[in-house]
Design a protein around this motif. Structure first.
Motif, PDB file in Angstrom:
ATOM      1  N   GLY A  58       0.794  -1.223   0.000  1.00  0.00           N
ATOM      2  CA  GLY A  58       0.000   0.000   0.000  1.00  0.00           C
ATOM      3  C   GLY A  58       0.825   1.272   0.000  1.00  0.00           C
ATOM      4  N   THR A  59       1.945   1.250  -0.701  1.00  0.00           N
ATOM      5  CA  THR A  59       2.822   2.418  -0.731  1.00  0.00           C
ATOM      6  C   THR A  59       3.454   2.550  -2.112  1.00  0.00           C
ATOM      7  OG1 THR A  59       4.573   3.560   0.487  1.00  0.00           O
ATOM      8  CG2 THR A  59       4.858   1.188   0.168  1.00  0.00           C
ATOM      9  N   THR A  60       4.479   3.366  -2.200  1.00  0.00           N
ATOM     10  CA  THR A  60       5.170   3.564  -3.472  1.00  0.00           C
ATOM     11  C   THR A  60       6.571   2.950  -3.413  1.00  0.00           C
ATOM     12  OG1 THR A  60       6.193   5.656  -2.817  1.00  0.00           O
ATOM     13  CG2 THR A  60       3.987   5.778  -3.826  1.00  0.00           C
ATOM     14  N   VAL A  61       7.139   2.704  -4.574  1.00  0.00           N
ATOM     15  CA  VAL A  61       8.512   2.208  -4.653  1.00  0.00           C
ATOM     16  C   VAL A  61       9.453   3.202  -3.993  1.00  0.00           C
ATOM     17  CG1 VAL A  61      10.402   1.624  -6.238  1.00  0.00           C
ATOM     18  CG2 VAL A  61       8.074   0.829  -6.717  1.00  0.00           C
ATOM     19  N   GLU A  62       9.212   4.490  -4.211  1.00  0.00           N
ATOM     20  CA  GLU A  62      10.072   5.527  -3.629  1.00  0.00           C
ATOM     21  C   GLU A  62      10.055   5.487  -2.110  1.00  0.00           C
ATOM     22  OE1 GLU A  62       7.827   6.015  -6.028  1.00  0.00           O
ATOM     23  OE2 GLU A  62       8.951   6.820  -7.725  1.00  0.00           O
ATOM     24  N   ASP A  63       8.898   5.191  -1.509  1.00  0.00           N
ATOM     25  CA  ASP A  63       8.821   5.091  -0.051  1.00  0.00           C
ATOM     26  C   ASP A  63       9.512   3.828   0.466  1.00  0.00           C
ATOM     27  OD1 ASP A  63       7.547   7.491   0.401  1.00  0.00           O
ATOM     28  OD2 ASP A  63       5.539   6.605   0.484  1.00  0.00           O
ATOM     29  N   LEU A  64       9.422   2.737  -0.290  1.00  0.00           N
ATOM     30  CA  LEU A  64      10.061   1.485   0.133  1.00  0.00           C
ATOM     31  C   LEU A  64      11.571   1.512  -0.029  1.00  0.00           C
ATOM     32  CD1 LEU A  64       7.805  -1.406  -1.208  1.00  0.00           C
ATOM     33  CD2 LEU A  64       8.022  -0.568   1.134  1.00  0.00           C
ATOM     34  N   PHE A  65      12.029   2.137  -1.109  1.00  0.00           N
ATOM     35  CA  PHE A  65      13.455   2.121  -1.454  1.00  0.00           C
ATOM     36  C   PHE A  65      13.955   3.543  -1.675  1.00  0.00           C
ATOM     37  CE2 PHE A  65      11.517  -1.831  -2.873  1.00  0.00           C
ATOM     38  CZ  PHE A  65      12.327  -2.770  -2.253  1.00  0.00           C
ATOM     39  N   PRO A  66      14.059   4.320  -0.587  1.00  0.00           N
ATOM     40  CA  PRO A  66      14.502   5.717  -0.744  1.00  0.00           C
ATOM     41  C   PRO A  66      15.954   5.811  -1.184  1.00  0.00           C
ATOM     42  CG  PRO A  66      14.322   5.138   1.578  1.00  0.00           C
ATOM     43  CD  PRO A  66      13.804   3.962   0.796  1.00  0.00           C
ATOM     44  N   LEU A  67      16.236   6.782  -2.055  1.00  0.00           N
ATOM     45  CA  LEU A  67      17.602   7.034  -2.477  1.00  0.00           C
ATOM     46  C   LEU A  67      18.329   7.817  -1.400  1.00  0.00           C
ATOM     47  CD1 LEU A  67      17.132   8.065  -6.208  1.00  0.00           C
ATOM     48  CD2 LEU A  67      18.021   5.906  -5.323  1.00  0.00           C
ATOM     49  N   THR A  68      19.619   7.571  -1.286  1.00  0.00           N
ATOM     50  CA  THR A  68      20.441   8.314  -0.337  1.00  0.00           C
ATOM     51  C   THR A  68      21.504   9.092  -1.104  1.00  0.00           C
ATOM     52  OG1 THR A  68      22.037   6.535  -0.040  1.00  0.00           O
ATOM     53  CG2 THR A  68      20.134   6.532   1.424  1.00  0.00           C
ATOM     54  N   GLU A  69      22.209   9.937  -0.410  1.00  0.00           N
ATOM     55  CA  GLU A  69      23.274  10.731  -1.026  1.00  0.00           C
ATOM     56  C   GLU A  69      24.351   9.863  -1.647  1.00  0.00           C
ATOM     57  OE1 GLU A  69      23.486  14.113  -1.344  1.00  0.00           O
ATOM     58  OE2 GLU A  69      21.469  14.226  -0.505  1.00  0.00           O
ATOM     59  N   GLU A  70      24.589   8.677  -1.076  1.00  0.00           N
ATOM     60  CA  GLU A  70      25.648   7.802  -1.556  1.00  0.00           C
ATOM     61  C   GLU A  70      25.274   7.034  -2.814  1.00  0.00           C
ATOM     62  OE1 GLU A  70      24.499   7.039   1.894  1.00  0.00           O
ATOM     63  OE2 GLU A  70      25.584   8.862   2.357  1.00  0.00           O
ATOM     64  N   ASP A  71      23.979   6.973  -3.135  1.00  0.00           N
ATOM     65  CA  ASP A  71      23.534   6.207  -4.293  1.00  0.00           C
ATOM     66  C   ASP A  71      24.030   6.829  -5.590  1.00  0.00           C
ATOM     67  OD1 ASP A  71      22.155   4.328  -2.786  1.00  0.00           O
ATOM     68  OD2 ASP A  71      20.304   5.491  -2.819  1.00  0.00           O
ATOM     69  N   PRO A  72      24.580   5.990  -6.480  1.00  0.00           N
ATOM     70  CA  PRO A  72      25.028   6.526  -7.778  1.00  0.00           C
ATOM     71  C   PRO A  72      23.853   6.992  -8.608  1.00  0.00           C
ATOM     72  CG  PRO A  72      25.226   4.127  -7.730  1.00  0.00           C
ATOM     73  CD  PRO A  72      24.778   4.567  -6.366  1.00  0.00           C
ATOM     74  N   ALA A  73      24.086   7.975  -9.444  1.00  0.00           N
ATOM     75  CA  ALA A  73      23.027   8.522 -10.295  1.00  0.00           C
ATOM     76  C   ALA A  73      22.682   7.555 -11.397  1.00  0.00           C
ATOM     77  CB  ALA A  73      23.487   9.842 -10.894  1.00  0.00           C
TER      78      ALA A  73
END
Length: 73
Positions: A58-73
Motif C-alpha cells: 500500500g505504498t510507493t517504490v520511492e517510499d520502500l526504497f529511498p535514495l540516499t546521497e551515496e547512491d550513484p546517479a
C-alpha cells in the motif's frame, strides 16, 4: 547490487500491515527467503518486484526504497 547493502523500508511496511514474510512473498510471487534478503538489504529487487511489493504494502517504490546521497546517479 551484488556486494552492496541497501537500506529499505520493506520490513517496516510489512510489520504495519501485520503480515509475515511468507505471506508477503506469496502475495508478490517470491519465496520467503527473497523477502528476508530484500529486507536485510542483501538483495535489490527487480523493478517489477519492487512495484509488486509497493502495491502489496500500500505504498510507493520511492517510499520502500529511498535514495540516499551515496547512491550513484
Amino acid at each position: 547490487m551484488t556486494g552492496t547493502r541497501r537500506d529499505n523500508r520493506v520490513r517496516e511496511f510489512r510489520k504495519q500491515m501485520r503480515i509475515t514474510q511468507a505471506e508477503l512473498g506469496a502475495q508478490v510471487g517470491v519465496s520467503r527467503q527473497s523477502i528476508v534478503s530484500t529486507e536485510k538489504g542483501d538483495y535489490a529487487p527487480s523493478v517489477y518486484l519492487a512495484l509488486r511489493l509497493a502495491r502489496a504494502l500500500g505504498t510507493t517504490v520511492e517510499d520502500l526504497f529511498p535514495l540516499t546521497e551515496e547512491d550513484p546517479a
